[in-house]
Design a protein around this motif. Structure first.
Motif, PDB file in Angstrom:
ATOM      1  N   ARG A 167     -13.126   0.622   4.913  1.00  0.00           N
ATOM      2  CA  ARG A 167     -13.321   0.006   3.598  1.00  0.00           C
ATOM      3  C   ARG A 167     -11.998  -0.317   2.895  1.00  0.00           C
ATOM      4  O   ARG A 167     -11.985  -1.141   1.969  1.00  0.00           O
ATOM      5  CB  ARG A 167     -14.134   0.946   2.684  1.00  0.00           C
ATOM      6  N   ILE A 168     -10.926   0.348   3.284  1.00  0.00           N
ATOM      7  CA  ILE A 168      -9.650   0.224   2.582  1.00  0.00           C
ATOM      8  C   ILE A 168      -8.664  -0.587   3.412  1.00  0.00           C
ATOM      9  O   ILE A 168      -8.464  -0.320   4.591  1.00  0.00           O
ATOM     10  CB  ILE A 168      -9.062   1.619   2.282  1.00  0.00           C
ATOM     11  N   ALA A 169      -8.027  -1.590   2.787  1.00  0.00           N
ATOM     12  CA  ALA A 169      -7.135  -2.494   3.510  1.00  0.00           C
ATOM     13  C   ALA A 169      -5.711  -1.952   3.624  1.00  0.00           C
ATOM     14  O   ALA A 169      -5.002  -2.261   4.587  1.00  0.00           O
ATOM     15  CB  ALA A 169      -7.118  -3.862   2.831  1.00  0.00           C
ATOM     16  N   ALA A 170      -5.257  -1.160   2.643  1.00  0.00           N
ATOM     17  CA  ALA A 170      -3.910  -0.583   2.671  1.00  0.00           C
ATOM     18  C   ALA A 170      -3.838   0.485   1.591  1.00  0.00           C
ATOM     19  O   ALA A 170      -4.648   0.501   0.652  1.00  0.00           O
ATOM     20  CB  ALA A 170      -2.841  -1.651   2.435  1.00  0.00           C
ATOM     21  N   ALA A 188      -6.017   1.461  12.307  1.00  0.00           N
ATOM     22  CA  ALA A 188      -4.644   1.411  11.824  1.00  0.00           C
ATOM     23  C   ALA A 188      -4.661   1.138  10.318  1.00  0.00           C
ATOM     24  O   ALA A 188      -5.599   0.538   9.799  1.00  0.00           O
ATOM     25  CB  ALA A 188      -3.869   0.321  12.557  1.00  0.00           C
ATOM     26  N   MET A 189      -3.618   1.581   9.618  1.00  0.00           N
ATOM     27  CA  MET A 189      -3.602   1.470   8.160  1.00  0.00           C
ATOM     28  C   MET A 189      -2.189   1.177   7.654  1.00  0.00           C
ATOM     29  O   MET A 189      -1.269   1.957   7.894  1.00  0.00           O
ATOM     30  CB  MET A 189      -4.106   2.775   7.542  1.00  0.00           C
ATOM     31  N   TYR A 263      12.828   2.249   3.589  1.00  0.00           N
ATOM     32  CA  TYR A 263      12.756   2.450   5.037  1.00  0.00           C
ATOM     33  C   TYR A 263      11.457   1.792   5.532  1.00  0.00           C
ATOM     34  O   TYR A 263      10.368   2.175   5.103  1.00  0.00           O
ATOM     35  CB  TYR A 263      12.735   3.943   5.368  1.00  0.00           C
ATOM     36  N   THR A 264      11.582   0.824   6.431  1.00  0.00           N
ATOM     37  CA  THR A 264      10.414   0.095   6.920  1.00  0.00           C
ATOM     38  C   THR A 264      10.247   0.328   8.417  1.00  0.00           C
ATOM     39  O   THR A 264      11.165   0.046   9.202  1.00  0.00           O
ATOM     40  CB  THR A 264      10.552  -1.415   6.656  1.00  0.00           C
ATOM     41  N   TYR A 265       9.071   0.841   8.779  1.00  0.00           N
ATOM     42  CA  TYR A 265       8.739   1.081  10.182  1.00  0.00           C
ATOM     43  C   TYR A 265       7.821  -0.039  10.639  1.00  0.00           C
ATOM     44  O   TYR A 265       6.656  -0.137  10.215  1.00  0.00           O
ATOM     45  CB  TYR A 265       8.051   2.443  10.333  1.00  0.00           C
ATOM     46  N   MET A 266       8.349  -0.895  11.523  1.00  0.00           N
ATOM     47  CA  MET A 266       7.606  -2.041  12.034  1.00  0.00           C
ATOM     48  C   MET A 266       8.351  -2.581  13.262  1.00  0.00           C
ATOM     49  O   MET A 266       9.530  -2.271  13.441  1.00  0.00           O
ATOM     50  CB  MET A 266       7.479  -3.129  10.958  1.00  0.00           C
ATOM     51  N   PRO A 267       7.646  -3.333  14.139  1.00  0.00           N
ATOM     52  CA  PRO A 267       6.229  -3.716  14.084  1.00  0.00           C
ATOM     53  C   PRO A 267       5.329  -2.555  14.508  1.00  0.00           C
ATOM     54  O   PRO A 267       5.719  -1.706  15.312  1.00  0.00           O
ATOM     55  CB  PRO A 267       6.160  -4.868  15.081  1.00  0.00           C
ATOM     56  N   CYS A 268       4.115  -2.546  13.985  1.00  0.00           N
ATOM     57  CA  CYS A 268       3.150  -1.499  14.287  1.00  0.00           C
ATOM     58  C   CYS A 268       1.848  -2.130  14.765  1.00  0.00           C
ATOM     59  O   CYS A 268       1.688  -3.356  14.739  1.00  0.00           O
ATOM     60  CB  CYS A 268       2.870  -0.640  13.055  1.00  0.00           C
ATOM     61  N   ARG A 269       0.948  -1.291  15.197  1.00  0.00           N
ATOM     62  CA  ARG A 269      -0.328  -1.740  15.751  1.00  0.00           C
ATOM     63  C   ARG A 269      -1.082  -2.622  14.757  1.00  0.00           C
ATOM     64  O   ARG A 269      -1.147  -2.337  13.568  1.00  0.00           O
ATOM     65  CB  ARG A 269      -1.168  -0.518  16.128  1.00  0.00           C
ATOM     66  N   ASN A 270      -1.644  -3.707  15.274  1.00  0.00           N
ATOM     67  CA  ASN A 270      -2.468  -4.633  14.481  1.00  0.00           C
ATOM     68  C   ASN A 270      -1.726  -5.212  13.275  1.00  0.00           C
ATOM     69  O   ASN A 270      -2.341  -5.555  12.269  1.00  0.00           O
ATOM     70  CB  ASN A 270      -3.757  -3.951  13.998  1.00  0.00           C
ATOM     71  N   GLY A 271      -0.401  -5.316  13.388  1.00  0.00           N
ATOM     72  CA  GLY A 271       0.374  -5.935  12.317  1.00  0.00           C
ATOM     73  C   GLY A 271       0.608  -5.057  11.108  1.00  0.00           C
ATOM     74  O   GLY A 271       1.079  -5.546  10.072  1.00  0.00           O
ATOM     75  N   THR A 272       0.300  -3.773  11.217  1.00  0.00           N
ATOM     76  CA  THR A 272       0.500  -2.873  10.081  1.00  0.00           C
ATOM     77  C   THR A 272       1.969  -2.481   9.952  1.00  0.00           C
ATOM     78  O   THR A 272       2.796  -2.771  10.823  1.00  0.00           O
ATOM     79  CB  THR A 272      -0.364  -1.610  10.217  1.00  0.00           C
ATOM     80  N   GLN A 273       2.300  -1.801   8.855  1.00  0.00           N
ATOM     81  CA  GLN A 273       3.636  -1.294   8.607  1.00  0.00           C
ATOM     82  C   GLN A 273       3.526   0.065   7.912  1.00  0.00           C
ATOM     83  O   GLN A 273       2.495   0.386   7.324  1.00  0.00           O
ATOM     84  CB  GLN A 273       4.429  -2.224   7.672  1.00  0.00           C
ATOM     85  N   ARG A 317      -0.101  -8.605   1.701  1.00  0.00           N
ATOM     86  CA  ARG A 317       0.050  -9.059   3.094  1.00  0.00           C
ATOM     87  C   ARG A 317      -1.125  -8.663   3.976  1.00  0.00           C
ATOM     88  O   ARG A 317      -1.247  -9.155   5.103  1.00  0.00           O
ATOM     89  CB  ARG A 317       1.320  -8.453   3.709  1.00  0.00           C
ATOM     90  N   PHE A 318      -1.979  -7.757   3.503  1.00  0.00           N
ATOM     91  CA  PHE A 318      -2.943  -7.127   4.396  1.00  0.00           C
ATOM     92  C   PHE A 318      -4.397  -7.293   3.943  1.00  0.00           C
ATOM     93  O   PHE A 318      -4.701  -7.268   2.757  1.00  0.00           O
ATOM     94  CB  PHE A 318      -2.641  -5.633   4.535  1.00  0.00           C
TER      95      PHE A 318
END
Length: 323
Positions: A167-170, A188-189, A263-273, A317-318
């Protein structure tokens, strides 16, 4: 076809039309609603932006207050309505439970906090019931429902994202690390976290925080980095982040010595960050919120970043992940 046969069909069409109209008639401005859930009378505040007049489905952001606070306090302190009006999303401020006279409310965020956790209140169920209730009152984009919160409210936002990822996008937490004994999100979230290393209540490095005012109740906090590592691993992100900063406050401002590093961790599964805003100098506060707000309790406010702007730039973005 005879008139008598048409009557039931016309009745259904009219009912559907009436329901659709009612779902889009909530006027711009502030509204307060109640609903029954888990044998408790619950409530929430909604701020509807001017864009609702167009009738297009709008995204919504649930903003959970901190432990011992309430929805109106979070609405005023966070100043999120201004961002909602500018960006065109519905700002929702749920009320926790317990307390006295609608004050001193808490959330059952897992291992925290207060009456709500001790009573095992179904706050995830309440949040989902709230979303369904809201969808019957305003045109809601179900693909863009987001969650945030302060302190115990931040913990609650993480629990909702972990246990209701469908139900929650981010999610974006402020000054409160996740406190879930069991962590097993179905999807993924995208995650953003904002926290000061100088937070004297929700300790960045974890440990037993100070007692809540007028009580001997203390909370054992999980280190922020440990909490985020769970999301980083779950989302399949790289373990080394991209780093921007540190950025400093304005030279002429009271918080000139404060800093913020992203601090940004990417790329992640299904385009998440996964994004961490690591602050220095600020206390247990909502960056960009009302300044000098309960300084003896919360510590130094800060404008080194605006939490509302940063999280909405992230959220926009999500959309909700697919099963």
């Amino acid at each position: 076809m005879s008139v008598s046969r048409l009557q039931p069909i016309l009745a259904v069409v009219l009912l559907v039309g009436a329901a659709a109209a009612s779902a889009a008639t909530l006027a711009p401005g502030d509204h307060e609603f109640t609903l029954n859930h888990g044998q408790l009378r619950r409530s929430y505040i909604v701020h509807v932006p001017p864009q609702a007049r167009i009738g297009k489905p709008l995204p919504a952001l649930l903003n959970f207050h901190g432990g011992g606070a309430h929805a109106w306090a979070q609405k005023q302190y966070s100043r999120m309505d201004q961002t909602a009006d500018r960006e065109g999303f519905i700002a929702v401020y749920p009320n926790g439970s317990g307390g006295i006279g609608g004050r001193l409310l808490t959330w059952n965020a897992g291992a925290c906090c207060g009456w709500a956790a001790a009573s095992r209140v179904d706050d995830v169920g309440f949040a989902l019931a709230l979303i369904d209730d809201l969808a019957g009152r305003v045109s809601l984009d179900q693909e863009r429902i987001y969650a945030t919160g302060l302190s115990n409210g931040s913990m609650m936002a993480y629990r909702l994202a972990a246990e209701a990822a469908h139900r929650i996008a981010a999610v974006a937490g402020v000054a409160g690390a996740m406190t879930l004994p069991r962590f097993a999100p179905a999807l993924a979230m995208p995650v953003m976290h904002i926290h000061s290393v100088d937070d004297q209540r929700a300790l960045y490095d974890g440990g037993l925080g100070p007692a809540f005012p007028f009580t001997d109740t203390r909370v054992l906090h999980e280190p922020v980095d440990v909490s985020l590592e769970k999301w980083i691993a779950h989302n399949g992100c790289p373990t080394r982040p991209e780093v921007v900063g540190p950025m400093s406050g304005r030279p002429d401002a009271a918080d000139a010595a404060h800093t913020a590093t992203r601090y940004t961790y990417m790329p992640c599964r299904n385009g998440t960050q996964v994004v961490l805003w690591k602050l220095t100098g600020a206390g247990h506060v909502w960056p960009g919120g009302v300044q000098d707000y309960l300084p003896l309790l919360l510590g130094a406010g800060t404008t080194v970043i605006d939490a509302n702007e940063e999280m909405w730039r992230f959220f926009s973005r999500f959309r909700r992940q697919k099963q």
